[in-house]
Enzyme design. Sequence first.
Site, PDB file in Angstrom:
ATOM      1  N   HIS A 132       3.138   4.577  -2.721  1.00  0.00           N
ATOM      2  CA  HIS A 132       2.242   4.698  -3.887  1.00  0.00           C
ATOM      3  C   HIS A 132       0.990   3.842  -3.695  1.00  0.00           C
ATOM      4  O   HIS A 132      -0.118   4.267  -4.011  1.00  0.00           O
ATOM      5  CB  HIS A 132       2.944   4.232  -5.163  1.00  0.00           C
ATOM      6  CG  HIS A 132       3.777   5.287  -5.828  1.00  0.00           C
ATOM      7  ND1 HIS A 132       3.249   6.448  -6.335  1.00  0.00           N
ATOM      8  CD2 HIS A 132       5.107   5.348  -6.083  1.00  0.00           C
ATOM      9  CE1 HIS A 132       4.222   7.181  -6.873  1.00  0.00           C
ATOM     10  NE2 HIS A 132       5.370   6.532  -6.732  1.00  0.00           N
ATOM     11  N   GLU A 149       7.658   2.776  -3.061  1.00  0.00           N
ATOM     12  CA  GLU A 149       6.608   2.122  -3.862  1.00  0.00           C
ATOM     13  C   GLU A 149       5.404   1.740  -2.996  1.00  0.00           C
ATOM     14  O   GLU A 149       4.264   1.821  -3.452  1.00  0.00           O
ATOM     15  CB  GLU A 149       7.168   0.887  -4.583  1.00  0.00           C
ATOM     16  CG  GLU A 149       8.332   1.149  -5.535  1.00  0.00           C
ATOM     17  CD  GLU A 149       8.104   2.290  -6.523  1.00  0.00           C
ATOM     18  OE1 GLU A 149       6.944   2.586  -6.851  1.00  0.00           O
ATOM     19  OE2 GLU A 149       9.095   2.906  -6.955  1.00  0.00           O
TER      20      GLU A 149
HETATM   21 NI    NI Z   1       7.284   7.077  -7.330  1.00  0.00          NI
END
Ligand code: NI
Length: 183
Positions: free
Chosen positions: A150, A147
Site C-alpha cells: 500500500h 501493507e
Molecule cells: Ni489492503
Amino acid sequence: MASPICIYGNPVLRKKSEPVKEVTAETRTLADRMLGIMYAQDGIGLAAEQIGHTEAVFVLDIPVAADKNDQGLPNNPGVKMPQAFINPEIIGVSEETTVAEEGCLSFPKLYVPVERPAEVVLRYLDRDGNAQVLNAKGLLARAIQHELDHLNGVLLVDHMSPVGKLKHALLLRKLKKQNQEPQ
Ligand code: NI
C-alpha cells in the site's frame, strides 16, 4: 456515516508514501486514528493511504490465535500488538514462499491468492520514534508485505492472475467507477 476507508478507484491508493521526517504526537494521533478505523471495519491491518494520507505509516493488530504454525504454536511469540510501523522497509526475505488468500479493506468482498516470501525482516520506527528490527513469519509476515505494498501504491488487484482479473472484472469495474474522483 460514510466509511472513512478509501476504496479501489480512489487515486490516493496509487500514491507512493512520503517518509515521516520526525515521529511526533501528530504521527501517534494518525496511527491511533488508523487503528480505530481498522477495528471499526474488523480489519487486522491498515495503511495511511487507505484513509487518504501519504505518510509512510501502517498499523497492524494480528490476533495471536490467527497466526499459528502447523503445530498450533504462535508464529511470532513476543511480538506485541497492536503496533504502528513508521518508515517501514523490508531488509530481508526468505527464499521460501507461501500462497494464501488476502483480503483488503479497500477491496470489499474480494479475496485473492497471493504468493509472497514466507519470512521477512522489517526495519521501522516505532511510535516513540525508536528504530526497530522485526523478524516476522506466518500471517504477520504476509500482513507486513501487504501493507508495505500500500505504501508503494501497489494493490491487491496487481497480484491477481489474468484469470482472476477476468473472474472479478465486474466487481472491480463497479468499485473503480463508484470511487473515482469526478473528472
Ligand atoms: Ni489492503
